[in-house]
Design a protein around this motif. Structure first.
Motif, mmCIF file in Angstrom:
data_model
loop_
_atom_site.group_PDB
_atom_site.id
_atom_site.type_symbol
_atom_site.label_atom_id
_atom_site.label_comp_id
_atom_site.label_asym_id
_atom_site.label_seq_id
_atom_site.Cartn_x
_atom_site.Cartn_y
_atom_site.Cartn_z
ATOM 1 N N GLU A 96 0.838 -1.192 0.000
ATOM 2 C CA GLU A 96 0.000 0.000 0.000
ATOM 3 C C GLU A 96 0.874 1.244 0.000
ATOM 4 O OE1 GLU A 96 -0.603 0.157 4.849
ATOM 5 O OE2 GLU A 96 -1.944 -1.042 3.598
ATOM 6 N N PRO A 97 0.322 2.375 -0.434
ATOM 7 C CA PRO A 97 1.086 3.620 -0.341
ATOM 8 C C PRO A 97 1.316 4.007 1.115
ATOM 9 C CG PRO A 97 -1.000 3.943 -1.531
ATOM 10 C CD PRO A 97 -1.013 2.578 -0.973
ATOM 11 N N MET A 98 2.429 4.661 1.371
ATOM 12 C CA MET A 98 2.752 5.103 2.719
ATOM 13 C C MET A 98 3.209 6.554 2.672
ATOM 14 S SD MET A 98 4.798 1.735 4.116
ATOM 15 C CE MET A 98 4.570 2.186 5.831
ATOM 16 N N ARG A 99 2.964 7.274 3.765
ATOM 17 C CA ARG A 99 3.376 8.675 3.837
ATOM 18 C C ARG A 99 3.770 9.007 5.270
ATOM 19 N NH1 ARG A 99 -0.663 13.054 1.423
ATOM 20 N NH2 ARG A 99 -1.836 12.691 3.337
ATOM 21 N N TRP A 100 4.706 9.950 5.394
ATOM 22 C CA TRP A 100 5.175 10.370 6.706
ATOM 23 C C TRP A 100 5.025 11.877 6.850
ATOM 24 C CZ3 TRP A 100 7.309 6.579 3.788
ATOM 25 C CH2 TRP A 100 7.422 5.319 4.386
ATOM 26 N N HIS A 101 4.571 12.304 8.027
ATOM 27 C CA HIS A 101 4.574 13.718 8.369
ATOM 28 C C HIS A 101 6.028 14.182 8.489
ATOM 29 C CE1 HIS A 101 0.294 13.516 9.054
ATOM 30 N NE2 HIS A 101 0.441 12.559 9.963
ATOM 31 N N PRO A 102 6.292 15.491 8.516
ATOM 32 C CA PRO A 102 7.669 15.955 8.707
ATOM 33 C C PRO A 102 8.318 15.300 9.923
ATOM 34 C CG PRO A 102 6.270 17.792 8.112
ATOM 35 C CD PRO A 102 5.354 16.611 8.309
ATOM 36 N N PHE A 103 9.505 14.776 9.736
ATOM 37 C CA PHE A 103 10.212 14.080 10.809
ATOM 38 C C PHE A 103 10.685 15.084 11.853
ATOM 39 C CE2 PHE A 103 10.525 11.426 7.045
ATOM 40 C CZ PHE A 103 10.191 10.173 7.544
ATOM 41 N N ALA A 104 10.452 14.759 13.116
ATOM 42 C CA ALA A 104 10.725 15.690 14.210
ATOM 43 C C ALA A 104 12.220 15.844 14.451
ATOM 44 C CB ALA A 104 10.037 15.206 15.482
ATOM 45 N N LEU A 105 12.636 17.070 14.695
ATOM 46 C CA LEU A 105 14.024 17.341 15.051
ATOM 47 C C LEU A 105 14.300 16.884 16.479
ATOM 48 C CD1 LEU A 105 14.270 20.844 13.409
ATOM 49 C CD2 LEU A 105 15.627 18.853 12.762
ATOM 50 N N PRO A 106 15.525 16.510 16.787
ATOM 51 C CA PRO A 106 15.834 16.001 18.131
ATOM 52 C C PRO A 106 15.820 17.105 19.184
ATOM 53 C CG PRO A 106 17.838 16.190 16.839
ATOM 54 C CD PRO A 106 16.703 16.489 15.904
ATOM 55 N N THR A 107 15.557 16.718 20.393
ATOM 56 C CA THR A 107 15.624 17.647 21.521
ATOM 57 C C THR A 107 16.949 17.505 22.276
ATOM 58 O OG1 THR A 107 14.452 16.025 22.900
ATOM 59 C CG2 THR A 107 13.128 17.711 21.788
ATOM 60 N N GLU A 108 17.569 16.323 22.191
ATOM 61 C CA GLU A 108 18.880 16.103 22.804
ATOM 62 C C GLU A 108 19.972 16.461 21.791
ATOM 63 O OE1 GLU A 108 19.363 15.204 25.974
ATOM 64 O OE2 GLU A 108 17.178 15.270 26.223
ATOM 65 N N PRO A 109 21.160 16.853 22.277
ATOM 66 C CA PRO A 109 22.255 17.169 21.342
ATOM 67 C C PRO A 109 22.550 15.989 20.421
ATOM 68 C CG PRO A 109 22.809 17.883 23.567
ATOM 69 C CD PRO A 109 21.550 17.073 23.683
ATOM 70 N N THR A 110 22.448 16.226 19.114
ATOM 71 C CA THR A 110 22.576 15.157 18.124
ATOM 72 C C THR A 110 23.276 15.702 16.894
ATOM 73 O OG1 THR A 110 20.458 14.224 18.886
ATOM 74 C CG2 THR A 110 21.307 13.436 16.782
ATOM 75 N N ASP A 111 24.343 15.031 16.458
ATOM 76 C CA ASP A 111 25.028 15.465 15.248
ATOM 77 C C ASP A 111 24.594 14.611 14.058
ATOM 78 O OD1 ASP A 111 26.416 13.076 15.446
ATOM 79 O OD2 ASP A 111 28.332 13.987 15.980
ATOM 80 N N PHE A 112 25.221 14.831 12.907
ATOM 81 C CA PHE A 112 24.828 14.163 11.676
ATOM 82 C C PHE A 112 24.924 12.646 11.800
ATOM 83 C CE2 PHE A 112 25.814 12.394 7.480
ATOM 84 C CZ PHE A 112 24.813 12.940 6.688
ATOM 85 N N PHE A 356 1.001 16.504 1.997
ATOM 86 C CA PHE A 356 2.427 16.272 1.809
ATOM 87 C C PHE A 356 3.175 17.545 2.159
ATOM 88 C CE2 PHE A 356 5.940 15.080 -1.380
ATOM 89 C CZ PHE A 356 6.557 14.256 -0.459
ATOM 90 N N LYS A 357 3.948 17.517 3.246
ATOM 91 C CA LYS A 357 4.569 18.722 3.787
ATOM 92 C C LYS A 357 6.095 18.669 3.681
ATOM 93 C CE LYS A 357 0.636 20.483 5.128
ATOM 94 N NZ LYS A 357 0.069 21.659 4.414
ATOM 95 N N PRO A 358 6.767 19.836 3.597
ATOM 96 C CA PRO A 358 8.221 19.866 3.598
ATOM 97 C C PRO A 358 8.788 19.157 4.829
ATOM 98 C CG PRO A 358 7.362 22.005 2.966
ATOM 99 C CD PRO A 358 6.187 21.184 3.411
ATOM 100 N N GLY A 359 9.781 18.325 4.591
ATOM 101 C CA GLY A 359 10.379 17.552 5.679
ATOM 102 C C GLY A 359 9.725 16.209 5.881
ATOM 103 N N GLY A 360 8.630 15.925 5.148
ATOM 104 C CA GLY A 360 7.981 14.622 5.203
ATOM 105 C C GLY A 360 8.432 13.756 4.040
ATOM 106 N N ALA A 361 7.738 12.647 3.826
ATOM 107 C CA ALA A 361 8.128 11.716 2.767
ATOM 108 C C ALA A 361 6.945 10.837 2.400
ATOM 109 C CB ALA A 361 9.307 10.849 3.211
ATOM 110 N N SER A 362 7.059 10.165 1.271
ATOM 111 C CA SER A 362 6.056 9.177 0.870
ATOM 112 C C SER A 362 6.757 8.019 0.191
ATOM 113 C CB SER A 362 5.008 9.788 -0.059
ATOM 114 O OG SER A 362 5.582 10.143 -1.307
ATOM 115 N N LEU A 363 6.082 6.869 0.170
ATOM 116 C CA LEU A 363 6.607 5.663 -0.462
ATOM 117 C C LEU A 363 5.520 5.027 -1.303
ATOM 118 C CD1 LEU A 363 8.668 3.358 -0.869
ATOM 119 C CD2 LEU A 363 7.766 2.318 1.225
ATOM 120 N N HIS A 364 5.831 4.818 -2.592
ATOM 121 C CA HIS A 364 4.950 4.088 -3.492
ATOM 122 C C HIS A 364 5.801 3.003 -4.148
ATOM 123 C CE1 HIS A 364 3.146 8.274 -3.384
ATOM 124 N NE2 HIS A 364 2.258 7.502 -2.782
#
Length: 433
Positions: A96-112, A356-364
């Motif tokens: 089935e098609p899948m979609r994600w809301h914009p992925f949340a930024l971390p609250t704890e110190p996190t590098d790349f 479909f929002k910036p920072g989100g994604a979809s899969l088909h």
């Protein structure tokens, strides 16, 4: 926005032979590995293809550095939370098609490094096939750390915040709307001049990305090699210890270097990190009728052993004019052999104006039906077909011949849009007249 450091200089060309030195006279002339290199530097060859690859396909660069990269010591395992590598055993792929809301930024110190989260993946890294699509969610620079990926090349698509990418061959400053391509096996560091940052990453395990053939388009159009920019040689002054994280055979490892790995004084060759501004993409489209295939928006392709069927494609949907007559202008409803992972850098995607929002994604995935939501369909079928400029938008697609497998982070990380299928619920059956 401008580069964080306006003094950065670049060399033009993708796959070109470059020659650059941070100190005059550091490059040897006529020989790649003389008995004693200029400035008493160490020659080191980085090969991105097999030695015997055809000349037109061969990618390699000679580096002349203060200390060879073999001086690294022993590696120990590094914790591995969200960065996964195919194949995933016993994975379940919903049809089935899948979609994600914009992925949340971390609250704890996190590098790349620690902020890389795998969303979908396919293929087999050991067999050098397939790819993985990740997001990076970070809020601090890689202070005192560096990363090297021996499994695949990395295509970075910033969505929020600029990146300053220091590599062994020089420095790239990349903003949203631009992309960066980092060859397999090259050490790099990512700094975040704007603080909290988010973006997408394609980790390509197959043949290296290259410009697609143009076929009947002719000699001009799409992305031009001259618009890809490689860094000039630059090296860092000696400093304290540096933690080197290495991805190797799907696992993360760490060691402590006694010096900076960014000590290349000069280099020449055609294996280099590059950046590209998508604003330079020359979009091709229909000027009569019908909606052309999205392949005309291909920026880079990684070919497979089946001609015309890519291991991975990088496709963008940039600002462009729509002028077709008597035509349904958004993407039509379709099922494809190829699987599509899509992201939105900024603006609004014309086939999904709301969900479909910036920072989100979809899969088909392959042969999974998809297309415009009900609102987009009604708008497109009733619109006055005057020339229309799609502006202020940039979407992209990682496309692959192989089926994508969603990861536990994708399914349980909190961003999955459980109501995605509802966007087509209003498309009622229509009786023929």
């Amino acid at each position: 926005m401008t580069d964080p450091d306006p003094t950065l200089r670049y060399q033009s060309g993708f796959g070109n032979e470059h020659a650059t030195e941070a100190i005059a006279g550091a490059l040897p002339r006529g020989r790649n590995s003389p008995q004693r290199a200029p400035l008493d530097l160490y020659p080191e060859l980085v090969s991105g293809t097999a030695f015997t690859a055809p000349r037109a396909e061969n990618r390699r660069s000679w580096l002349y550095r203060r200390q060879p990269s073999v001086v690294a010591g022993r590696f120990a395992p590094y914790r591995q939370d969200g960065w996964l590598t195919p194949p995933l055993r016993e994975a379940v792929v919903p049809p089935e098609p899948m979609r994600w809301h914009p992925f949340a930024l971390p609250t704890e110190p996190t590098d790349f490094v620690d902020g890389l989260k795998t969303v979908v993946l396919n293929g087999d890294a050991e067999a050098q096939t397939g790819m993985a699509a990740h997001v990076y969610l970070a809020n601090r620079s890689m202070d005192g750390r560096a990363l090297v990926n021996a499994d695949g090349e990395l295509l970075l698509v910033p969505q929020q915040g600029r990146l300053v990418i220091t590599t062994e061959l020089g420095v790239l400053a990349v903003r949203p709307g631009e992309i960066a391509l980092l060859p397999r096996g090259l050490v790099f560091r990512v700094d975040l001049p704007d603080g909290p940052s988010r973006g997408y990453v394609c980790e390509n395990y197959g043949a290296h990305f290259r410009l697609p053939e143009l076929g009947p388009i002719g000699s001009n159009g799409l992305a031009n090699a001259r618009d890809f920019l490689a860094p000039v040689a630059a090296f860092e002054a000696p400093q304290g210890e540096v933690e080197l994280v290495k991805k190797f055979a799907g696992r993360l490892w760490r060691t402590t270097l006694k010096r900076t790995p960014f000590d290349v004084v000069a280099w020449h060759g055609n294996l280099a990190p590059v950046k590209y501004d998508t604003a330079h993409f020359m979009a091709i489209g229909s000027i009569s009728f019908d909606h052309p295939d999205p392949s005309i928006f291909t920026v880079l392709t990684s070919p497979s052993d089946t001609p015309g069927t890519a291991n991975a494609d990088f496709v963008i949907f940039p600002p462009r004019w729509l002028v077709m007559e008597d035509t349904f202008r958004p993407p039509w409803y379709h099922r494809n052999l190829m699987s599509e992972f899509m992201g939105l850098v900024y603006g609004e995607y014309d086939a999904k104006p709301e969900g479909f929002k910036p920072g989100g994604a979809s899969l088909h995935n392959g042969m999974v039906p998809h297309g415009p939501d009900g609102e987009a369909f009604e708008k497109a079928t009733g619109a006055d077909l005057a020339p229309q400029k799609l502006d202020g938008t940039l979407a992209f697609m990682f496309e692959s011949r192989l089926r994508f497998v969603p990861t536990p982070f994708a399914l349980n990380g909190g961003a999955l849009d459980e109501a995605y299928a509802d966007c087509w619920a209003g498309l009622s059956a229509r009786a023929p007249l």
